[in-house]
Scaffold this motif. Structure first.
Motif, short mmCIF file in Angstrom:
data_model
loop_
_atom_site.label_atom_id
_atom_site.label_comp_id
_atom_site.label_asym_id
_atom_site.label_seq_id
_atom_site.Cartn_x
_atom_site.Cartn_y
_atom_site.Cartn_z
N GLU A 273 0.84 -1.18 0.00
CA GLU A 273 0.00 0.00 0.00
C GLU A 273 0.88 1.24 0.00
O GLU A 273 2.09 1.16 0.22
CB GLU A 273 -0.91 0.00 1.23
CG GLU A 273 -1.86 -1.19 1.27
CD GLU A 273 -2.70 -1.19 2.54
OE1 GLU A 273 -2.28 -0.54 3.54
OE2 GLU A 273 -3.75 -1.85 2.53
N ARG A 274 0.26 2.39 -0.21
CA ARG A 274 1.04 3.62 -0.29
C ARG A 274 1.78 3.93 1.01
O ARG A 274 2.81 4.60 0.99
CB ARG A 274 0.14 4.80 -0.68
CG ARG A 274 -0.27 4.75 -2.13
CD ARG A 274 -0.61 6.11 -2.72
NE ARG A 274 -0.58 6.00 -4.18
CZ ARG A 274 0.46 6.25 -4.91
NH1 ARG A 274 1.59 6.63 -4.33
NH2 ARG A 274 0.42 6.13 -6.23
N GLN A 275 1.27 3.45 2.13
CA GLN A 275 1.97 3.69 3.39
C GLN A 275 3.34 3.02 3.40
O GLN A 275 4.24 3.44 4.15
CB GLN A 275 1.14 3.16 4.55
CG GLN A 275 0.97 1.65 4.58
CD GLN A 275 0.08 1.22 5.72
OE1 GLN A 275 -0.63 2.02 6.31
NE2 GLN A 275 0.12 -0.07 6.03
N HIS A 276 3.52 2.01 2.56
CA HIS A 276 4.82 1.33 2.51
C HIS A 276 5.89 2.20 1.83
O HIS A 276 7.08 1.90 1.98
CB HIS A 276 4.69 0.00 1.76
CG HIS A 276 3.92 -1.03 2.52
ND1 HIS A 276 2.62 -1.37 2.20
CD2 HIS A 276 4.26 -1.78 3.59
CE1 HIS A 276 2.20 -2.30 3.05
NE2 HIS A 276 3.17 -2.57 3.90
N ILE A 277 5.48 3.24 1.10
CA ILE A 277 6.47 4.09 0.43
C ILE A 277 7.34 4.78 1.48
O ILE A 277 8.57 4.84 1.35
CB ILE A 277 5.79 5.13 -0.47
CG1 ILE A 277 4.93 4.45 -1.54
CG2 ILE A 277 6.84 6.03 -1.12
CD1 ILE A 277 4.14 5.42 -2.39
N GLY A 278 6.69 5.32 2.53
CA GLY A 278 7.46 5.99 3.57
C GLY A 278 8.43 5.06 4.26
O GLY A 278 9.57 5.42 4.56
N MET A 279 7.99 3.83 4.51
CA MET A 279 8.85 2.84 5.14
C MET A 279 10.03 2.51 4.23
O MET A 279 11.17 2.37 4.67
CB MET A 279 8.05 1.58 5.46
CG MET A 279 6.92 1.84 6.45
SD MET A 279 5.70 0.49 6.51
CE MET A 279 6.73 -0.82 7.20
N ALA A 280 9.74 2.41 2.93
CA ALA A 280 10.79 2.10 1.96
C ALA A 280 11.81 3.24 1.87
O ALA A 280 13.02 3.00 1.84
CB ALA A 280 10.17 1.82 0.60
N ARG A 281 11.32 4.45 1.85
CA ARG A 281 12.23 5.60 1.76
C ARG A 281 13.09 5.72 3.01
O ARG A 281 14.25 6.11 2.94
CB ARG A 281 11.43 6.87 1.52
CG ARG A 281 10.90 6.96 0.08
CD ARG A 281 10.11 8.21 -0.16
NE ARG A 281 9.71 8.30 -1.57
CZ ARG A 281 8.61 8.88 -1.99
NH1 ARG A 281 7.77 9.42 -1.13
NH2 ARG A 281 8.32 8.92 -3.28
N ARG A 282 12.51 5.38 4.15
CA ARG A 282 13.29 5.41 5.38
C ARG A 282 14.43 4.39 5.33
O ARG A 282 15.56 4.68 5.73
CB ARG A 282 12.39 5.14 6.59
CG ARG A 282 13.13 5.24 7.92
CD ARG A 282 12.18 5.21 9.12
NE ARG A 282 11.46 3.96 9.20
CZ ARG A 282 10.14 3.84 9.10
NH1 ARG A 282 9.40 4.92 8.88
NH2 ARG A 282 9.56 2.67 9.22
#
Length: 295
Positions: A273-282
């Motif tokens: 989901e789009r929330q995983h983008i922030g986790m990936a960028r971190r």
């Protein structure tokens, strides 16, 4: 995004040990806590204070973050420690036994009265039952206490065990509710939070296991007490090559024009989901910060 300054391994160094202070300049720890409190006997408090301030003035620690842990204000050494620490200008001052916002308010007032440079942050030891019971308010002091300067919480698991009679056992089940409550409070306020120490300096595998657990729980890093614990902490709190590759794949996939309006997509058989983008960028940012440090 939270501060990505590396704090994977935060090594306590007794201020009374001149040789240790010198050796710390060559150790690959991300940060150093130059200790005037628990690691220093009462008769050595003054010499420790002098040696720590002289070591910081001499320099040679590179880009390692330097923190001075002072004695509590109500002790015979607290006020002198605070004044000396302000003059030494470390990156942060670590306050012991922060059990309520009132402690941080008192410290904020002293820092203002002593004209402490704005560059000096305040870290708080969470190491009493009252600290845990008041953790939400303590963490919120970052916002609610003028001049609090609070940026980091540090768990003091040995003191918690002493005051509660909880056993320090493998897996830390007796302490897990406190650990997660403190972590949630830190994240709610955008604070860094560091895990407590692993006591058995001869058990590197045990240290590695606890570092791995702390990273899985969500800590930013671990406080450590011996150079042999630096490598386990640095390794466990770094994203693996596989994690970084997967994170980059997630970022690239969501950046594709055809996925611009999609809330969830499948990548290699797994839904993201789009929330995983922030986790990936971190994860990618963390990896890049570590790579820059290694260079």
């Amino acid at each position: 995004m939270a501060d990505l300054r590396l704090r994977r391994s935060v090594l306590y160094m007794p201020g009374s040990n001149q040789r240790a202070l010198e050796k710390a300049r060559t150790l690959p720890a991300d940060a150093l806590i130059l200790d005037l409190e628990d690691a220093v006997a009462p008769e050595a408090k003054e010499i420790a204070r002098e040696q720590v301030c002289a070591a910081i003035a001499q320099g040679g620690y590179g880009d390692r973050e330097l923190i001075i842990r002072v004695n509590a204000p109500q002790t015979p050494w607290g006020e002198a420690d605070l004044k000396a620490a302000i003059e030494a200008r470390p990156d942060a001052i670590l306050m012991p036994k922060v059990s309520s916002p009132a402690v941080l308010e008192s410290i904020a007032n002293r820092l203002e009265a002593l004209d402490a440079p704005e560059s000096i942050d305040v870290w708080a030891m969470i190491e009493t039952p009252a600290s845990i019971l008041n953790i939400k308010e303590v963490a919120a002091s970052r916002r609610t206490v003028p001049g609090a300067r609070l940026t980091c919480l540090v768990l003091g698991t040995n003191d918690l065990a002493k005051d509660t009679w909880a056993q320090i056992v493998k897996g830390r089940a007796p302490m897990m509710p406190w650990i997660m409550f403190a972590l949630a409070a830190a994240r709610a306020e955008g604070l860094t939070i560091l895990d407590g120490v692993f006591n058995d300096i001869g058990d590197v595998d045990g240290c590695r296991e606890e570092c791995r657990q702390a990273r899985d729980l969500g800590f930013d890093g671990k406080t450590i007490i011996h150079p042999s614990q630096i490598e386990p902490a640095n390794t466990c709190f770094a994203p693996s090559a596989e994690e970084v590759a997967r994170a980059r794949k997630v970022i690239e996939a969501f950046d594709l024009p055809e996925n611009a309006r999609r809330g969830a997509i499948k990548i290699d058989g797994r839904m993201y989901e789009r929330q995983h983008i922030g986790m990936a960028r971190r994860a990618v940012s963390w990896h890049e910060a570590i790579s820059a440090r290694d260079r």
